[in-house]
Design an enzyme around this catalytic site. Structure first.
Site, PDB file in Angstrom:
ATOM      1  CB  SER A 253      -0.950  -0.060   1.198  1.00 53.34           C
ATOM      2  OG  SER A 253      -2.043   0.789   1.025  1.00 53.34           O
ATOM      3  CG  ASP A 485      -6.220  -2.835  -3.509  1.00 51.05           C
ATOM      4  OD1 ASP A 485      -6.767  -2.027  -2.738  1.00 51.05           O
ATOM      5  OD2 ASP A 485      -5.125  -3.361  -3.276  1.00 51.05           O
ATOM      6  CG  HIS A 513      -5.379  -2.837   0.592  1.00 51.19           C
ATOM      7  ND1 HIS A 513      -4.914  -2.271  -0.577  1.00 51.19           N
ATOM      8  CD2 HIS A 513      -4.742  -2.181   1.598  1.00 51.19           C
ATOM      9  CE1 HIS A 513      -4.054  -1.324  -0.286  1.00 51.19           C
ATOM     10  NE2 HIS A 513      -3.921  -1.254   1.027  1.00 51.19           N
TER      11      HIS A 513
END
Length: 544
Positions: A253, A485, A513
């Site tokens: 991320s 995602d 995610h």
């Protein structure tokens, strides 16, 4: 924006992605508990098209690599030898490493960085250190390595690498930024983020100002030096202190932005880098927020299709369209806006529209949370019991049972608001943008648009701008994207892979995610082969 990583096996009762990578739910909210993280709600083009993203990347300047030689003023930092000691967690040891508060003026003082490692267990030749970062920004890398990566990464990876984590400056154990106390954060998280009139708008603005002023009062000097570029430079000092010639790294991320920034600054020192749930550094804050809003809509539609196939779905039955599911959920939020639901919380909190929305968004990070979300929605919608959604929201904000909060949301805003100029400067700008955000997500668009106003009141000016990262001369870098995602839309992975000169794009066709360690044997085998043997995947490889 808050991006965090949440492994499929994550314990959702402890948070943080993610936005983090959340096992202790520590990358990659997403986007931000809707207030505090708004800055990082990364999104891209208003149209949501990859061509617009490509255009933005073409217009943005490229990050310039630093000289290969170490400046004399930094020599003492690079020559440090960590004094390792026990951490209180079996198998791990910890140390403190210093970095200059201000790289432009190294003599102006230091920042102390907390580092933890678990040494390679063998058998096999040691490959060096593998740094990990779960995202956020604001997620504790040390919490992540101790609760998940250092014990849950594939055994063959842990056998060959020392598993290492450093909390970035301003985060967790590394001189954490603090903004509000527990009661103050309780009030902040309950603030109405869908204002209906001037009075409610003023209340939201006041909440943002109070939050920002608290951060400024706590760390007036540090707040000017918690950028991603500075955190990436810190990682190079840590690399040298560990005795590694190159940095090997897995970032999820927001951790992909940190890792890509490192590669852009130090391409010759970039070793085996995995960037999972990638962000696009070429986008402005407004475009990031808008595109992330679209990502949450994509994830919600996937949840909606699954929900109506279950017998316990409170939002509709077989044949109910995602649009109808969204309308029913939106109506529920509006009902809470007028009359919050009881929760049984010992501190007297009721389930407001803002808390309920955060709870739903939290469950979008991981399809493994969909059952929990259905149960929580059923209790709230049919029994007026908001406790289940409050649990999800508290996990997202990292609120503990005693009413205390981690510094996740404080650090998230501090980094985001320094990395990019504000998405919006005034409430009027938000109102003009509402149609675009509501088109991107009829369910979440309004709240996420207003959440993106928070950096307008930040006590220090942004030092960063949108930019491309090319990292010319770097070894192959693996960029991983998940097609549905919610927090880091797939097109961001495509965009970052298109910028990095040596990128290999690896695609996971699925929900949730990030991808590594979340159930796809294809993804895991591919990344393990790269980490252990240095064999990158063929560019464009897809897994499901």
């Amino acid at each position: 924006m808050d991006t965090r990583r949440t492994p499929r096996s994550a314990d959702r009762s402890v948070s943080r992605p993610g936005g983090l990578h959340r096992r202790t739910r520590s990358g990659a909210r997403t986007a931000a508990g809707i207030l505090a993280t708004a800055a990082l709600l990364v999104s891209a083009c208003s149209s949501g098209s990859s061509t617009t993203s490509a255009s933005a990347a073409a217009e943005a300047a490229a990050l310039v690599a630093l000289p290969r030689s170490t400046p004399a003023a930094l020599t003492s930092y690079y020559a440090q030898k960590p004094a390792w000691r026990g951490c209180g967690v079996p198998g791990f040891e910890c140390a403190t490493i210093k970095a200059p508060l201000d790289y432009a003026e190294p003599s102006a003082g230091d920042v102390r960085l907390a580092v933890a490692r678990k040494k390679a267990t063998g058998p096999g030749k040691r490959l060096g250190s593998l740094l990990v970062n779960p995202g956020g920004p604001g997620g504790s890398a040390i919490g992540y390595v101790q609760a998940y990566a250092g014990i849950g990464y594939p055994a063959e990876v842990r056998a060959r690498y020392d598993m290492v984590a450093v909390d970035p400056r301003g985060v967790a154990r590394s001189e954490p930024v603090e903004c509000l106390d527990g009661p103050g954060m309780d009030a902040y998280t309950q603030t109405d983020t869908t204002p209906d009139d001037a009075k409610e708008t003023d209340g939201l603005v006041t909440a943002y100002r109070t939050f920002a002023e608290g951060c400024g009062a706590d760390a007036p000097r540090l707040l000017r030096h918690v950028s991603t570029v500075e955190a990436a430079r810190d990682m190079d000092i840590v690399r040298a202190a560990l005795g590694d010639e190159k940095l090997n790294y897995v970032g999820a991320s927001y951790g992909t932005f940190l890792g890509a920034t490192y590669a852009g600054l130090f391409p010759d020192r970039a070793g085996r880098l995995v960037l999972d749930g990638a962000m696009d550094p070429s986008l402005s804050a407004r475009r990031l927020n808008l595109e992330q809003t679209s990502g949450f809509e994509t994830a919600f539609r996937s949840f909606a299709k699954d929900c109506v196939r279950q017998t316990d779905c409170p939002l509709g039955g077989a044949g109910t369209s995602p649009e109808q599911v969204g309308e029913k959920l939106k109506a529920f939020f509006e009902k809470l806006d007028a009359r919050p639901a009881a929760t049984g919380d010992p501190d007297g909190r009721r389930l407001t529209e803002s808390l309920a929305t955060t709870g739903v968004i939290a469950a979008m990070y991981d399809e493994g949370s969909w059952e929990q979300l259905r149960e929580a929605l059923t209790s709230a919608m049919k029994e007026n019991d908001g406790s289940g959604l409050l649990v999800l929201s508290d996990g997202y904000y990292e609120r503990d049972a005693d009413g205390g909060y981690s510094n996740l949301m404080f650090a998230n805003a501090a980094v985001n608001c320094l990395d990019l100029p504000p998405a919006f400067d005034t409430p009027e700008e938000v109102r003009r943008a509402l149609p675009a955000f509501e088109k991107a997500s009829p369910v979440f668009g309004e709240g996420l648009a207003w959440a993106a106003l928070n950096c307008a009141y930040w006590p220090v000016h942004a030092t960063g701008e949108p930019h491309r990262i090319e990292a010319k001369g770097a070894a192959p870098i693996v960029v991983v994207g998940t097609t549905r995602d919610p927090a880091t839309p797939y097109r961001w992975a495509q965009a970052l892979a298109g910028q990095l000169s040596s990128a290999r794009l690896l695609t996971y066709d699925g929900d949730g995610h990030t991808a590594y360690g979340r159930g796809s044997s294809c993804i895991d085998r591919t990344i393990n082969a790269y980490l252990l043997r240095g064999t990158p995947p063929t560019d464009g490889k897809r897994c499901s």
